[in-house]
Design a protein around this motif. Structure first.
Motif, PDB file in Angstrom:
ATOM      1  N   UNK A 193      -1.964   9.114  12.584  1.00 41.24           N
ATOM      2  CA  UNK A 193      -0.591   9.348  12.159  1.00 41.24           C
ATOM      3  C   UNK A 193      -0.487   8.935  10.697  1.00 41.24           C
ATOM      4  N   UNK A 194      -0.167   9.904   9.852  1.00 40.74           N
ATOM      5  CA  UNK A 194      -0.109   9.673   8.406  1.00 40.74           C
ATOM      6  C   UNK A 194       1.350   9.602   7.988  1.00 40.74           C
ATOM      7  N   UNK A 195       1.723   8.511   7.335  1.00 40.66           N
ATOM      8  CA  UNK A 195       3.109   8.291   6.944  1.00 40.66           C
ATOM      9  C   UNK A 195       3.292   8.531   5.447  1.00 40.66           C
ATOM     10  N   UNK A 204       2.127  12.079  -2.891  1.00 40.43           N
ATOM     11  CA  UNK A 204       2.853  13.264  -2.419  1.00 40.43           C
ATOM     12  C   UNK A 204       2.350  13.694  -1.044  1.00 40.43           C
ATOM     13  N   UNK A 205       3.123  14.554  -0.413  1.00 44.45           N
ATOM     14  CA  UNK A 205       2.681  15.116   0.868  1.00 44.45           C
ATOM     15  C   UNK A 205       1.354  15.854   0.701  1.00 44.45           C
ATOM     16  N   UNK A 206       1.191  16.557  -0.404  1.00 43.91           N
ATOM     17  CA  UNK A 206      -0.070  17.263  -0.654  1.00 43.91           C
ATOM     18  C   UNK A 206      -1.242  16.292  -0.741  1.00 43.91           C
ATOM     19  N   UNK A 207      -0.992  15.098  -1.295  1.00 46.06           N
ATOM     20  CA  UNK A 207      -2.052  14.093  -1.401  1.00 46.06           C
ATOM     21  C   UNK A 207      -2.545  13.641  -0.025  1.00 46.06           C
ATOM     22  N   UNK A 208      -1.666  13.724   0.953  1.00 46.31           N
ATOM     23  CA  UNK A 208      -1.980  13.205   2.288  1.00 46.31           C
ATOM     24  C   UNK A 208      -2.560  14.258   3.230  1.00 46.31           C
ATOM     25  N   UNK A 209      -2.470  15.524   2.847  1.00 40.94           N
ATOM     26  CA  UNK A 209      -2.839  16.606   3.753  1.00 40.94           C
ATOM     27  C   UNK A 209      -4.304  16.555   4.178  1.00 40.94           C
ATOM     28  N   UNK A 210      -5.178  16.020   3.314  1.00 38.86           N
ATOM     29  CA  UNK A 210      -6.609  16.037   3.625  1.00 38.86           C
ATOM     30  C   UNK A 210      -6.980  15.132   4.797  1.00 38.86           C
ATOM     31  N   UNK A 211      -6.060  14.256   5.223  1.00 39.49           N
ATOM     32  CA  UNK A 211      -6.330  13.474   6.434  1.00 39.49           C
ATOM     33  C   UNK A 211      -6.524  14.379   7.650  1.00 39.49           C
ATOM     34  N   UNK A 213      -8.575  16.490   8.095  1.00 45.20           N
ATOM     35  CA  UNK A 213     -10.006  16.691   8.304  1.00 45.20           C
ATOM     36  C   UNK A 213     -10.666  15.506   9.011  1.00 45.20           C
ATOM     37  N   UNK A 214      -9.884  14.486   9.330  1.00 49.40           N
ATOM     38  CA  UNK A 214     -10.454  13.262   9.892  1.00 49.40           C
ATOM     39  C   UNK A 214     -10.233  13.100  11.392  1.00 49.40           C
ATOM     40  N   UNK A 215      -9.499  13.999  11.990  1.00 53.10           N
ATOM     41  CA  UNK A 215      -9.258  13.918  13.428  1.00 53.10           C
ATOM     42  C   UNK A 215      -8.754  15.266  13.918  1.00 53.10           C
ATOM     43  N   UNK A 216      -9.012  15.537  15.193  1.00 54.10           N
ATOM     44  CA  UNK A 216      -8.452  16.751  15.803  1.00 54.10           C
ATOM     45  C   UNK A 216      -6.959  16.611  16.065  1.00 54.10           C
ATOM     46  N   UNK A 217      -6.454  15.382  15.958  1.00 53.53           N
ATOM     47  CA  UNK A 217      -5.032  15.123  16.225  1.00 53.53           C
ATOM     48  C   UNK A 217      -4.456  14.321  15.067  1.00 53.53           C
ATOM     49  N   UNK A 218      -3.936  15.024  14.061  1.00 53.23           N
ATOM     50  CA  UNK A 218      -3.336  14.377  12.895  1.00 53.23           C
ATOM     51  C   UNK A 218      -1.876  14.790  12.811  1.00 53.23           C
ATOM     52  N   UNK A 219      -1.014  13.791  12.707  1.00 48.93           N
ATOM     53  CA  UNK A 219       0.424  14.029  12.608  1.00 48.93           C
ATOM     54  C   UNK A 219       0.915  13.404  11.304  1.00 48.93           C
ATOM     55  N   UNK A 220       1.408  14.229  10.391  1.00 45.57           N
ATOM     56  CA  UNK A 220       1.930  13.726   9.111  1.00 45.57           C
ATOM     57  C   UNK A 220       3.441  13.626   9.225  1.00 45.57           C
ATOM     58  N   UNK A 221       3.942  12.409   9.072  1.00 44.27           N
ATOM     59  CA  UNK A 221       5.371  12.154   9.261  1.00 44.27           C
ATOM     60  C   UNK A 221       5.986  11.652   7.954  1.00 44.27           C
ATOM     61  N   UNK A 222       7.183  12.134   7.653  1.00 44.78           N
ATOM     62  CA  UNK A 222       7.929  11.678   6.483  1.00 44.78           C
ATOM     63  C   UNK A 222       8.951  10.641   6.952  1.00 44.78           C
ATOM     64  N   UNK A 223       8.938   9.486   6.299  1.00 46.68           N
ATOM     65  CA  UNK A 223       9.864   8.409   6.656  1.00 46.68           C
ATOM     66  C   UNK A 223      10.669   8.020   5.417  1.00 46.68           C
ATOM     67  N   UNK A 224      11.867   7.553   5.644  1.00 47.35           N
ATOM     68  CA  UNK A 224      12.743   7.160   4.539  1.00 47.35           C
ATOM     69  C   UNK A 224      12.263   5.858   3.907  1.00 47.35           C
ATOM     70  N   UNK A 225      12.336   5.808   2.569  1.00 48.73           N
ATOM     71  CA  UNK A 225      12.006   4.570   1.879  1.00 48.73           C
ATOM     72  C   UNK A 225      10.977   4.782   0.793  1.00 48.73           C
ATOM     73  N   UNK A 226      10.694   3.691   0.082  1.00 42.47           N
ATOM     74  CA  UNK A 226       9.719   3.712  -0.994  1.00 42.47           C
ATOM     75  C   UNK A 226       8.394   3.108  -0.563  1.00 42.47           C
TER      76      UNK A 226
END
Length: 245
Positions: A193-195, A204-211, A213-226
């Motif tokens: 799970x990538x936050x 950026x979200x684009x910076x995180x997309x390459x995760x 490639x590290x698992x068959x189950x990757x969930x990229x979630x956007x959360x509020x905050x810095x």
């Protein structure tokens, strides 16, 4: 299940892990930080014990030799983890802390030991992109300014000795980050799970997309905050951290 502590306190944990909860989440701090990054977090989340990991060379382990490389850190941490892998567990890691967390997952697998049920990575590009981190190009004066800015952001007026100590820890961690190289992705068996923190200008979200490639189950979630708001244990984050159970 036996009640109480699992035994004597390991230097890797700021408090003895308990045997009273159904699961554990091990928390890896970011460069320059220690287990106190999680001091505002509750000790237990829905019967999941929160276990901040204390890296050597900082806070109450200031006198301990620095780990040198993320691979060394993973190798040294695993023996302390082994007695605690007797129930479901997850890893949470923020920023560059995601890299030794990932290396720990890889090492557990290589040794035939249980791996986490979920790996949470927060605000950190994938391992094979780690060398692109703009912070790695910063000079020592720029890193000193980062330390001062961070301390002020926590509502503390920094003393010079506080900045000096924080910089000394950060420089050693910074060297480990600069030495880290993983040329190709290595898939892990657990979900990842990538936050992405909505107000984090450095990642950026684009910076995180390459995760992906590290698992068959990757969930990229956007959360509020810095970038550092995870330290305040926002409710949205805590709900996500219990979603794997």
């Amino acid at each position: 299940m036996t009640s109480g502590s699992t035994g004597s306190t390991s230097p890797w944990f700021v408090r003895p892990p308990s045997a009273d909860h159904a699961a554990r989440i091990f928390c890896f701090p970011f460069s320059g930080a220690g287990a106190s990054a999680f001091s505002a977090w509750p000790a237990v989340l829905d019967d999941i014990e929160v276990c901040p990991v204390q890296f050597p060379g900082r806070e109450n382990r200031l006198a301990h030799p620095h780990y040198g490389t993320y691979e060394n850190l993973a190798a040294d941490l695993v023996p302390a983890l082994v007695p605690l892998l007797d129930r479901p567990f997850a890893f949470f890691a923020h920023c560059a802390g995601a890299l030794p967390a990932f290396e720990t997952v890889v090492r557990l697998t290589d040794l035939g030991l249980p791996g986490p049920d979920c790996l949470f990575v927060s605000g950190q590009p994938a391992p094979h992109d780690a060398s692109r981190d703009p912070m790695l190009t910063m000079s020592e004066p720029e890193l000193r300014a980062e330390v001062e800015s961070f301390i002020r952001s926590r509502g503390i007026e920094p003393r010079p000795d506080m900045i000096d100590l924080g910089l000394a820890v950060l420089l050693r961690d910074h060297a480990a980050a600069g030495a880290y190289r993983r040329a190709e992705p290595v898939a892990v068996r657990c979900p990842v799970v990538v936050l992405h923190w909505r107000d984090d200008p450095g990642v950026s979200l684009d910076d995180l997309a390459a995760w992906r490639r590290y698992s068959d189950a990757v969930d990229i979630r956007v959360v509020d905050g810095g970038h550092y708001d995870f330290m305040d244990a926002p409710e949205e984050l805590l709900k996500l951290l219990t979603s794997w159970r």
